[in-house]
Design an enzyme around this catalytic site. Structure first.
Site, PDB file in Angstrom:
ATOM      1  N   ASP A 169       0.818  -1.211   0.000  1.00 16.85           N
ATOM      2  CA  ASP A 169       0.000   0.000   0.000  1.00 16.85           C
ATOM      3  C   ASP A 169       0.852   1.262   0.000  1.00 16.85           C
ATOM      4  O   ASP A 169       0.454   2.295  -0.557  1.00 16.85           O
ATOM      5  CB  ASP A 169      -0.910   0.040   1.232  1.00 16.85           C
ATOM      6  CG  ASP A 169      -1.915  -1.089   1.259  1.00 16.85           C
ATOM      7  OD1 ASP A 169      -1.961  -1.868   0.281  1.00 16.85           O
ATOM      8  OD2 ASP A 169      -2.646  -1.199   2.259  1.00 16.85           O
ATOM      9  N   ASP A 253      -2.541   5.514  -2.842  1.00 13.18           N
ATOM     10  CA  ASP A 253      -1.919   4.328  -2.268  1.00 13.18           C
ATOM     11  C   ASP A 253      -1.192   3.617  -3.402  1.00 13.18           C
ATOM     12  O   ASP A 253      -1.722   3.502  -4.518  1.00 13.18           O
ATOM     13  CB  ASP A 253      -2.965   3.389  -1.664  1.00 13.18           C
ATOM     14  CG  ASP A 253      -3.474   3.852  -0.308  1.00 13.18           C
ATOM     15  OD1 ASP A 253      -3.178   4.997   0.088  1.00 13.18           O
ATOM     16  OD2 ASP A 253      -4.186   3.060   0.358  1.00 13.18           O
ATOM     17  N   HIS A 302      -7.492  -0.267  -4.182  1.00  8.62           N
ATOM     18  CA  HIS A 302      -6.388  -1.186  -4.474  1.00  8.62           C
ATOM     19  C   HIS A 302      -6.779  -2.129  -5.610  1.00  8.62           C
ATOM     20  O   HIS A 302      -7.795  -2.819  -5.555  1.00  8.62           O
ATOM     21  CB  HIS A 302      -5.927  -1.947  -3.234  1.00  8.62           C
ATOM     22  CG  HIS A 302      -5.507  -1.027  -2.126  1.00  8.62           C
ATOM     23  ND1 HIS A 302      -5.323  -1.439  -0.842  1.00  8.62           N
ATOM     24  CD2 HIS A 302      -5.216   0.301  -2.121  1.00  8.62           C
ATOM     25  CE1 HIS A 302      -4.949  -0.414  -0.079  1.00  8.62           C
ATOM     26  NE2 HIS A 302      -4.877   0.655  -0.855  1.00  8.62           N
ATOM     27  N   ASP A 304      -5.171  -4.824  -6.950  1.00 11.79           N
ATOM     28  CA  ASP A 304      -4.639  -6.176  -7.083  1.00 11.79           C
ATOM     29  C   ASP A 304      -5.567  -7.301  -6.638  1.00 11.79           C
ATOM     30  O   ASP A 304      -5.173  -8.474  -6.686  1.00 11.79           O
ATOM     31  CB  ASP A 304      -3.282  -6.294  -6.380  1.00 11.79           C
ATOM     32  CG  ASP A 304      -3.270  -5.704  -4.986  1.00 11.79           C
ATOM     33  OD1 ASP A 304      -4.325  -5.234  -4.523  1.00 11.79           O
ATOM     34  OD2 ASP A 304      -2.193  -5.709  -4.356  1.00 11.79           O
ATOM     35  N   CYS A 406      -0.700  -7.976  -1.179  1.00 14.04           N
ATOM     36  CA  CYS A 406      -0.809  -6.830  -0.268  1.00 14.04           C
ATOM     37  C   CYS A 406       0.225  -6.889   0.849  1.00 14.04           C
ATOM     38  O   CYS A 406       0.790  -5.859   1.242  1.00 14.04           O
ATOM     39  CB  CYS A 406      -2.195  -6.771   0.366  1.00 14.04           C
ATOM     40  SG  CYS A 406      -3.555  -6.526  -0.780  1.00 14.04           S
TER      41      CYS A 406
END
Length: 422
Positions: A169, A253, A302, A304, A406
């Site tokens: 992140d 992020d 995010h 992913d 992550c």
């Protein structure tokens, strides 16, 4: 040493001065001659030595930081820590990024530790994950343990911290450069402190180190009246391009970006605004291109667990959150794989994420992937792709908001800068 006293007065003073001058002249001349002879002798000796021992350039140490994509052979990685993890205060930006069924949890525990027993199990899982990475030949680094319960105050807000669990992140490696993301949650304002000792060491060994502009996180960065009540609300707002973060100042992020050599793909999300994307675009130009893509996602945060590139021209694309620009990838010759529905049970707490952490995998190279030990259907998917699965159980660690991708930031992958998107 010749000591000289200043003389004054008439011809006698002049004569004395003349005498001293003559003495100085002889002394200086003698000193110059001796020095010249000494220097000549030394030079001759050095020349003779040079003829015997050729001079070589100093050997430069290879930079320990180098990664261009998500799949080259992984050599060194940062793995986060669950220790001391705190539930973030239930502020507007946290509310916009979490599911309604967990709001009472945040209202009750915000600013306090996550449940101790759950945290203990998460710590043990991540330790085992680190051991398996080492067994696979990967060097593992860890952030510093920090007390995140300490309250801090800036001119614009007061908060407690959160954790250093998800290095993806906050840190992104592009080539030999480490980029520190500015973040967008107030509870993560000082998260970078856990990684600074590592980053300074990489910098000393030759890595580039860039810190993106730190936002003030003043009230103006957030839509204080962001209207979230149901999932339908979220879908409508996302379709309209409305998010809890405004364009008051750059924020992002690092986990909203994903790398494929000279091309990086990014989404505008609840924590990454267009100013943040533009900062990255200008910073990385002209060597890299930053492409904005979007998804049918009611809660974008995010990329992913929505769009995970696992090889050259090979991407996992979440079937529940289809990419609006997917034809662009197909025209470029990419293979788009839709992962199976996650198997994680409904009663398992996921305070900060969805079940689609099943596709949040870490590639050790093109033919090895670290994947959830419980997700048997995705094991079969990878086996059909000819990729060996390294199975690890991090179910309790998942609850803190991340999967394998992550929980890590790859520091060094063995590979070169190439173009995969045309």
């Amino acid at each position: 040493m010749l000591r000289v006293r200043c003389l004054r007065g008439g011809s006698r003073g002049a004569e004395a001065a003349h005498l001293i001058g003559a003495m100085l002249g002889r002394s200086v001349a003698g000193w110059v001659q001796r020095t010249f002879q000494s220097t000549s002798s030394a030079a001759a000796a050095q020349q003779h030595a040079a003829e015997e021992e050729p001079v070589t350039e100093p050997i430069q140490q290879e930079c320990p930081v180098c990664s261009y994509n998500e799949w080259d052979p992984l050599e060194e990685v940062i793995v986060g820590r669950a220790e001391n993890a705190q539930v973030p205060p239930f502020t507007v930006e946290v509310k916009a990024n979490t599911y309604e069924k967990y709001w009472p949890f945040y209202q009750k525990h915000g600013g306090q530790s996550f449940p101790a027993d759950h945290l203990k199990k998460a710590v043990a899982e991540i330790e085992e994950m680190c051991n398996i990475l080492r067994h696979e030949g990967v060097v593992v680094q860890r952030p510093e343990p920090i007390d995140w319960s300490v309250e801090y105050k800036t001119p614009d807000f007061t908060s407690t911290g959160m954790y250093a669990a998800m290095p993806r992140d906050i840190l992104m490696v592009v080539g030999n450069e480490i980029i520190e993301a500015p973040m967008a949650w107030r509870a993560r304002f000082f998260e970078y402190r856990a990684y600074r000792p590592l980053i300074k060491e990489y910098f000393r060994k030759g890595a580039k180190w860039t810190t993106a502009p730190k936002p003030t996180m003043a009230d103006e960065l957030y839509d204080q009246d962001y209207p979230i009540r149901t999932v339908e609300d979220r879908h409508k707002l996302a379709a309209q391009g409305k998010f809890v973060t405004t364009e008051h100042e750059p924020c992002f992020d690092a986990a909203d970006f994903i790398r494929a050599g000279r091309d990086l793909f990014v989404q505008r999300s609840q924590v990454t605004n267009y100013m943040g994307i533009e900062w990255m675009r200008r910073h990385l130009a002209p060597d890299y291109k930053v492409h904005i893509i979007s998804f049918k996602d009611p809660n974008p945060m995010h990329i992913d667990a929505t769009f995970n590139i696992i090889g050259p021209g090979l991407v996992l694309s979440n079937p529940d959150r289809p990419c609006r620009q997917i034809d662009m990838f197909k025209k470029a010759g990419w293979t788009v794989v839709k992962p199976p529905t996650p198997l994680i049970p409904d009663d398992h707490p996921l305070w900060m994420s969805s079940k689609w952490l099943s596709m949040n995998v870490l590639m050790l190279d093109e033919k090895r992937v670290m994947v959830d030990a419980n997700e048997e259907t995705i094991h079969k998917m990878f086996e059909n792709l000819g990729i060996k699965t390294i199975k690890v159980n991090i179910r309790h660690a998942n609850s803190l908001g991340g999967g394998f991708h992550c929980w890590t930031t790859d520091v060094r992958r063995r590979g070169t800068l190439e173009s995969y998107f045309h």
